[in-house]
Design a protein around this motif. Structure first.
Motif, PDB file in Angstrom:
ATOM      1  N   TYR A 161       0.720  -1.199  -0.045  1.00 16.42           N
ATOM      2  CA  TYR A 161       0.029   0.045  -0.086  1.00 16.42           C
ATOM      3  C   TYR A 161       0.898   1.271  -0.046  1.00 16.42           C
ATOM      4  O   TYR A 161       0.584   2.220  -0.826  1.00 16.42           O
ATOM      5  CB  TYR A 161      -0.728   0.112   1.504  1.00 16.42           C
ATOM      6  N   GLY A 162       1.769   1.474   0.818  1.00 13.65           N
ATOM      7  CA  GLY A 162       2.783   2.532   1.029  1.00 13.65           C
ATOM      8  C   GLY A 162       3.608   2.846  -0.248  1.00 13.65           C
ATOM      9  O   GLY A 162       3.612   4.008  -0.490  1.00 13.65           O
ATOM     10  N   PHE A 163       4.210   1.841  -0.782  1.00 13.50           N
ATOM     11  CA  PHE A 163       5.197   1.971  -1.627  1.00 13.50           C
ATOM     12  C   PHE A 163       4.653   1.749  -2.985  1.00 13.50           C
ATOM     13  O   PHE A 163       5.433   1.812  -4.237  1.00 13.50           O
ATOM     14  CB  PHE A 163       6.368   1.263  -1.413  1.00 13.50           C
ATOM     15  N   VAL A 164       3.518   1.193  -3.198  1.00 16.33           N
ATOM     16  CA  VAL A 164       2.963   0.927  -4.864  1.00 16.33           C
ATOM     17  C   VAL A 164       1.738   1.320  -4.926  1.00 16.33           C
ATOM     18  O   VAL A 164       1.645   2.503  -5.578  1.00 16.33           O
ATOM     19  CB  VAL A 164       2.807  -0.763  -4.881  1.00 16.33           C
ATOM     20  N   ASP A 165       0.694   1.357  -4.025  1.00 17.84           N
ATOM     21  CA  ASP A 165      -0.582   1.962  -4.354  1.00 17.84           C
ATOM     22  C   ASP A 165      -0.547   3.397  -4.089  1.00 17.84           C
ATOM     23  O   ASP A 165      -1.075   4.147  -4.815  1.00 17.84           O
ATOM     24  CB  ASP A 165      -1.720   1.304  -3.375  1.00 17.84           C
ATOM     25  N   MET A 166      -0.123   3.791  -2.945  1.00 17.30           N
ATOM     26  CA  MET A 166       0.026   5.137  -2.671  1.00 17.30           C
ATOM     27  C   MET A 166       0.901   6.173  -3.638  1.00 17.30           C
ATOM     28  O   MET A 166       0.493   7.155  -3.949  1.00 17.30           O
ATOM     29  CB  MET A 166       0.743   5.540  -1.283  1.00 17.30           C
ATOM     30  N   ILE A 167       1.865   5.571  -4.103  1.00 17.72           N
ATOM     31  CA  ILE A 167       2.917   6.344  -4.936  1.00 17.72           C
ATOM     32  C   ILE A 167       2.014   6.299  -6.237  1.00 17.72           C
ATOM     33  O   ILE A 167       2.635   7.163  -7.122  1.00 17.72           O
ATOM     34  CB  ILE A 167       4.255   5.739  -5.274  1.00 17.72           C
ATOM     35  N   GLN A 168       1.163   5.091  -6.630  1.00 13.31           N
ATOM     36  CA  GLN A 168       0.593   5.279  -7.980  1.00 13.31           C
ATOM     37  C   GLN A 168      -0.457   6.485  -7.762  1.00 13.31           C
ATOM     38  O   GLN A 168      -0.721   7.173  -8.986  1.00 13.31           O
ATOM     39  CB  GLN A 168      -0.133   3.876  -8.284  1.00 13.31           C
TER      40      GLN A 168
END
Length: 407
Positions: A161-168
């Motif tokens: 969530y922090g390093f994939v979804d949020m950055i997306q």
């Protein structure tokens, strides 16, 4: 090189704090149960308003992602005042933007920003309860809880969530903010706003004029505010940008007015504008100006001076890699069509992974639906099963999105 230098300085200054913020955001998402938020927000009293604001301040949700989340809370029984408080507090700040604010604008801004978000949320939620207490509550139909569970451990889910979804979700806005800050540094003359320094209300009015209808994420607005301050914008007006830009945009205003009513919309917008201007004036007139000087790195960026630590360089390299991965992941579609019965619907307004999760969760609860998959880039929803079109439309519109029919 004149343009690349300020961009690199801002990137290197923010990157370590952004990485820490993304990690904290993922841990909150993975370890704090979603039901916890709705459980304490049902009563139309000040307690629910205060809890909604306290829940919202650390959450890393932008003004587009907070809309479906707030509508879901409303469906689960949260009062209008609590929902309004959540809508005001959440997009203005978050653990990621607080860390980034400290890195670029210093400790006073990093402290005042969440305090301002909390106070405006309390005022807005309380006002909504007062204005709507004579109305029928009209809570949206409560759906059975349907938590989306991912494979693997909670910690793995937190990292995803922090390093994939949020950055997306916020990556493009972060990059845009850095680019705009670089352009301001180059194109806007030094001390451009200095001639208006004795007219802080004029500064704030101009900032509000542009920031209320536009979309600015809480993190992406930081380099823009820093660049404008270096051109003479008052610290108070910069705070107005940091508050009003992330908390308002035309899309969210239309959805709030449609779903929660005009009174709620008026209280929501009034609390944000009044709170931003009030805190801005307090900064300009009551607090020492020396507290609100952008970091030395930002100043160095404007004068072409270099100096990066290995932590900053490593964080920047990792962040750029994650941004590139998010871009590829967003626009490369997997062809998973099968012979199963699938209906494809067009849905407007979905722009982040919170939007995606909210739509998937809501449609998964409809009769006969066995699977749901949202394609954000295409703006479509694939539903496996045979739900009634009217039920799909209702579920989508209750979340604040636009139903555009079958493909």
């Amino acid at each position: 090189m004149e343009y690349i230098t300020p961009f690199l300085y801002l990137l290197n200054t923010m990157a370590p704090y952004l990485m820490l913020g993304f990690l904290l955001a993922g841990l909150i998402h993975a370890y704090v149960p979603r039901k916890l938020y709705a459980r304490y927000l049902s009563q139309p009293d000040f307690r629910s308003v205060a809890l909604a604001a306290l829940f919202g301040v650390p959450l890393p949700l932008c003004s587009c992602g907070v809309i479906p989340t707030a509508m879901s809370l409303r469906r689960e029984g949260a009062s209008k005042g609590a929902v309004a408080s959540f809508l005001i507090a959440t997009p203005q700040t978050g653990v990621d933007s607080i860390a980034a604010t400290y890195s670029v604008l210093g400790l006073p801004f990093a402290v005042i920003r969440p305090v301002a978000a909390l106070v405006t949320a309390l005022a807005g939620g309380w006002t909504v309860n007062r204005l709507t207490r004579s109305e029928t509550d009209g809570v949206l139909p409560t759906a059975q809880s349907c938590e989306v569970r991912r494979r693997g451990s909670r910690f793995a889910a937190a990292l995803r969530y922090g390093f994939v979804d949020m950055i997306q979700d916020i990556g493009r806005w972060l990059v845009l903010g850095l680019l705009v800050a670089g352009l301001i540094t180059i194109l806007v003359p030094d001390n451009f706003f200095a001639s208006f320094a004795d007219k802080p209300l004029l500064n704030m009015a101009v900032v509000l004029l542009f920031s209320v209808p536009m979309y600015l994420c809480a993190t992406g607005s930081i380099p823009v505010a820093a660049a404008l301050m270096l051109k003479g914008l008052t610290p108070g007006a910069a705070l107005v940008l940091l508050m009003a830009g992330p908390a308002t945009n035309m899309a969210s205003l239309l959805v709030i007015g449609k779903v929660l009513g005009r009174r709620t919309l008026a209280a929501y917008l009034g609390a944000i504008v009044a709170g931003a201007v009030g805190f801005g004036l307090a900064i300009d007139y009551l607090l020492p100006a020396a507290w609100f000087i952008p970091s030395g790195a930002v100043h160095a960026a404007c004068h072409g001076q270099a100096g990066y630590s290995w932590v900053e360089i490593a964080s920047s390299v990792v962040l750029v890699g994650l941004l590139a991965y998010a871009l590829v992941r967003r626009f490369i579609h997997k062809n998973d069509d099968t012979n199963m019965n699938r209906q494809i619907y067009r849905v407007g307004g979905m722009s982040c992974n919170h939007c995606k999760a909210s739509v998937e969760r809501s449609l998964a609860q409809l009769p006969s639906v066995t699977a749901v998959a949202v394609d954000l880039a295409a703006g479509t929803v694939a539903v496996e099963g045979e739900p009634a079109d009217a039920d799909v439309r209702k579920a989508v519109e209750e979340l604040g999105f636009g139903y555009k029919g079958r493909v």
